[in-house]
Enzyme design. Structure first.
Site, PDB file in Angstrom:
ATOM      1  N   ASP A  12      60.552  -7.173 -46.858  1.00 23.46           N
ATOM      2  CA  ASP A  12      60.695  -6.362 -45.641  1.00 23.46           C
ATOM      3  C   ASP A  12      59.939  -6.895 -44.418  1.00 23.46           C
ATOM      4  O   ASP A  12      59.278  -6.121 -43.711  1.00 23.46           O
ATOM      5  CB  ASP A  12      60.257  -4.912 -45.916  1.00 23.46           C
ATOM      6  CG  ASP A  12      61.079  -4.224 -46.995  1.00 23.46           C
ATOM      7  OD1 ASP A  12      62.018  -4.853 -47.523  1.00 23.46           O
ATOM      8  OD2 ASP A  12      60.774  -3.064 -47.329  1.00 23.46           O
ATOM      9  N   LYS A 110      67.990  -2.779 -49.624  1.00 21.91           N
ATOM     10  CA  LYS A 110      67.579  -1.615 -50.421  1.00 21.91           C
ATOM     11  C   LYS A 110      67.400  -0.420 -49.495  1.00 21.91           C
ATOM     12  O   LYS A 110      67.165  -0.582 -48.300  1.00 21.91           O
ATOM     13  CB  LYS A 110      66.291  -1.914 -51.182  1.00 21.91           C
ATOM     14  CG  LYS A 110      65.130  -2.262 -50.285  1.00 21.91           C
ATOM     15  CD  LYS A 110      63.910  -2.626 -51.102  1.00 21.91           C
ATOM     16  CE  LYS A 110      62.722  -2.910 -50.201  1.00 21.91           C
ATOM     17  NZ  LYS A 110      62.339  -1.784 -49.323  1.00 21.91           N
ATOM     18  N   CYS A 155      56.109  -1.063 -50.210  1.00 20.55           N
ATOM     19  CA  CYS A 155      57.183  -1.844 -50.836  1.00 20.55           C
ATOM     20  C   CYS A 155      56.678  -3.051 -51.632  1.00 20.55           C
ATOM     21  O   CYS A 155      57.244  -3.384 -52.672  1.00 20.55           O
ATOM     22  CB  CYS A 155      58.213  -2.240 -49.793  1.00 20.55           C
ATOM     23  SG  CYS A 155      59.131  -0.785 -49.219  1.00 20.55           S
TER      24      CYS A 155
HETATM   25  C1  VGL Z   1      58.416   0.572 -46.367  1.00 23.85           C
HETATM   26  C2  VGL Z   1      57.960   2.737 -45.833  1.00 23.85           C
HETATM   27  C3  VGL Z   1      59.306   3.003 -45.661  1.00 23.85           C
HETATM   28  C4  VGL Z   1      57.887  -0.779 -46.750  1.00 23.85           C
HETATM   29  C5  VGL Z   1      59.766   0.816 -46.230  1.00 23.85           C
HETATM   30  O1  VGL Z   1      58.615  -1.778 -46.562  1.00 23.85           O
HETATM   31  O2  VGL Z   1      56.734  -0.849 -47.227  1.00 23.85           O
HETATM   32  N1  VGL Z   1      57.520   1.532 -46.174  1.00 23.85           N
HETATM   33  N2  VGL Z   1      60.189   2.024 -45.865  1.00 23.85           N
END
Ligand code: VGL
Ligand code: ZN
Length: 206
Positions: A12, A110, A155
């Site tokens: 991410d 995802k 994540c």
């Molecule tokens: C994430 C919160 C919401 C992350 C993704 O990538 O850690 N955190 N969505």
């Protein structure tokens, strides 16, 4: 290091998790250089991309009267409510512009089911809906995983712990990660990673 059975999993590294983004992680963009420097060492490079439809149930805006960073009971249990972020097709959902992405073998999206969040690259937050990553890694003969990305305490930690549970040898590369640290979440995630057998390494040790 032996690279033939090792994958780098970049979690991410998207604009919304970097400074100025909708869910900015302090110093989040600092991971980009560290990741770009080590990526060529791995024979498999996998990027994950948080990829939510508008109105996703992890968004506080989908729960009238709730504010970001509060929690809600969803059908699978407690869920932190986030600002709207990483909405499919938006600039915020795009990878950081300086992240080297051309060498990636797989981009795994995802969080695309409206009702279920997905912190982990292996299982969604209901803890039973698989993403298919385990099968991909097995069929490629990969047994070791090195995680980097955002955010360490959500994540990255969920993915690393699930990876260890799925039987992979798992390490997290320190310089390639930054945390949100919400109400002690970083200390908690670090403890859970250690308990799951996830090793912390420095880029220089690779
Ligand atoms: C994430 C919160 C919401 C992350 C993704 O990538 O850690 N955190 N969505
Ligand atoms: Zn998300």
């Amino acid at each position: 290091m032996r690279v033939d059975d090792a994958a780098l999993v970049v979690v991410d590294v998207q604009n919304d998790f970097c400074p100025g983004g909708a869910l900015e992680v302090p110093d989040g963009d600092a991971v980009v250089d560290a990741i770009n420097r080590i990526a060529h060492r791995f024979s498999a490079r996998i990027l994950t991309q948080d990829w939510h439809p508008p109105g996703h149930h992890s968004f506080a805006s989908s729960h009238p009267g709730r504010a970001p960073f509060q929690t809600a009971e969803l059908f699978y249990g407690e869920q932190v409510l986030w600002p709207d972020h990483c909405v499919q097709g938006t600039a915020g959902a795009a990878f950081h512009p300086e992240l080297l992405t051309d060498g990636a073998d797989l981009v795994l999206r995802k969080g695309f089911r409206r009702e279920i969040d997905s912190y982990s690259a292996f299982y969604e937050n209901d803890r039973r809906t698989p993403t298919g990553l385990t099968g991909y890694l097995h069929t490629r003969g990969i047994s070791r995983l090195f995680f980097v990305g955002l955010a360490t305490d959500f994540c990255v930690a969920y993915s690393a712990i699930d990876g260890a549970r799925e039987g992979f040898e798992v390490a997290v590369v320190e310089e390639g990660c930054r945390a949100i640290d919400l109400g002690g979440s970083l200390a908690d995630a670090s403890e859970r990673m250690t308990a799951a057998g996830v090793v912390r390494v420095r880029a220089a040790d690779l």
